[in-house]
Design a protein around this motif. Structure first.
Motif, PDB file in Angstrom:
ATOM      1  N   TRP A  12     -24.392  46.949  28.013  1.00  0.00           N
ATOM      2  CA  TRP A  12     -25.018  48.095  27.356  1.00  0.00           C
ATOM      3  C   TRP A  12     -26.531  48.026  27.470  1.00  0.00           C
ATOM      4  O   TRP A  12     -27.113  46.938  27.426  1.00  0.00           O
ATOM      5  CB  TRP A  12     -24.606  48.135  25.886  1.00  0.00           C
ATOM      6  CG  TRP A  12     -23.138  48.378  25.733  1.00  0.00           C
ATOM      7  CD1 TRP A  12     -22.147  47.438  25.748  1.00  0.00           C
ATOM      8  CD2 TRP A  12     -22.492  49.629  25.602  1.00  0.00           C
ATOM      9  NE1 TRP A  12     -20.923  48.042  25.627  1.00  0.00           N
ATOM     10  CE2 TRP A  12     -21.103  49.396  25.525  1.00  0.00           C
ATOM     11  CE3 TRP A  12     -22.957  50.948  25.517  1.00  0.00           C
ATOM     12  CZ2 TRP A  12     -20.177  50.410  25.384  1.00  0.00           C
ATOM     13  CZ3 TRP A  12     -22.035  51.967  25.374  1.00  0.00           C
ATOM     14  CH2 TRP A  12     -20.656  51.699  25.317  1.00  0.00           C
ATOM     15  N   TYR A  30     -29.477  45.554  30.706  1.00  0.00           N
ATOM     16  CA  TYR A  30     -28.204  45.780  30.023  1.00  0.00           C
ATOM     17  C   TYR A  30     -27.698  44.414  29.581  1.00  0.00           C
ATOM     18  O   TYR A  30     -27.948  43.411  30.248  1.00  0.00           O
ATOM     19  CB  TYR A  30     -27.190  46.408  30.979  1.00  0.00           C
ATOM     20  CG  TYR A  30     -27.491  47.829  31.396  1.00  0.00           C
ATOM     21  CD1 TYR A  30     -26.863  48.900  30.763  1.00  0.00           C
ATOM     22  CD2 TYR A  30     -28.380  48.104  32.418  1.00  0.00           C
ATOM     23  CE1 TYR A  30     -27.121  50.211  31.137  1.00  0.00           C
ATOM     24  CE2 TYR A  30     -28.650  49.417  32.803  1.00  0.00           C
ATOM     25  CZ  TYR A  30     -28.016  50.460  32.161  1.00  0.00           C
ATOM     26  OH  TYR A  30     -28.282  51.751  32.543  1.00  0.00           O
ATOM     27  N   ALA A  57     -24.157  52.493  29.314  1.00  0.00           N
ATOM     28  CA  ALA A  57     -23.526  51.243  29.745  1.00  0.00           C
ATOM     29  C   ALA A  57     -23.216  51.312  31.230  1.00  0.00           C
ATOM     30  O   ALA A  57     -23.128  52.397  31.814  1.00  0.00           O
ATOM     31  CB  ALA A  57     -22.239  50.996  28.962  1.00  0.00           C
TER      32      ALA A  57
END
Length: 94
Positions: A12, A30, A57
């Motif tokens: 994410w 991420y 994501a």
């Protein structure tokens, strides 16, 4: 899983920064929801009209993930990854 499939890890968006070294370079970080691993994506903007989307994501191959060694950063990434996962679908444009 069949022979042609590759296992991926959902990570994410936890950080978006602009490179100090190069103009027009955005660094997207991420992370997993436990904050232990991260995936870094660099994006060069070629013009002011460059409209590539950034999603909440992405799914990354395990071999492309780094390990977060710093405890404070791991906590920060975990908190932000869990927050993003709770309020966004993976394909949401951020």
């Amino acid at each position: 899983m069949s022979d042609g499939e590759t296992e991926t890890v959902r990570v994410w968006l936890v950080e978006r920064t602009y490179s100090d070294d190069e103009q027009n370079l955005i660094i997207l970080t991420y992370a997993t929801t436990d904050g232990d691993r991260y995936f870094r994506k660099e994006r060069a903007l070629t013009s002011f009209t460059d409209a590539r989307e950034t999603t909440a994501a992405v799914d990354a191959a395990p071999e492309n993930l780094g390990t977060v060694g710093d405890h404070d950063r791991r906590t920060q990434y975990a908190d932000e990854a869990r927050r993003m996962a709770s309020v966004h679908d993976p394909d949401d444009v951020i």
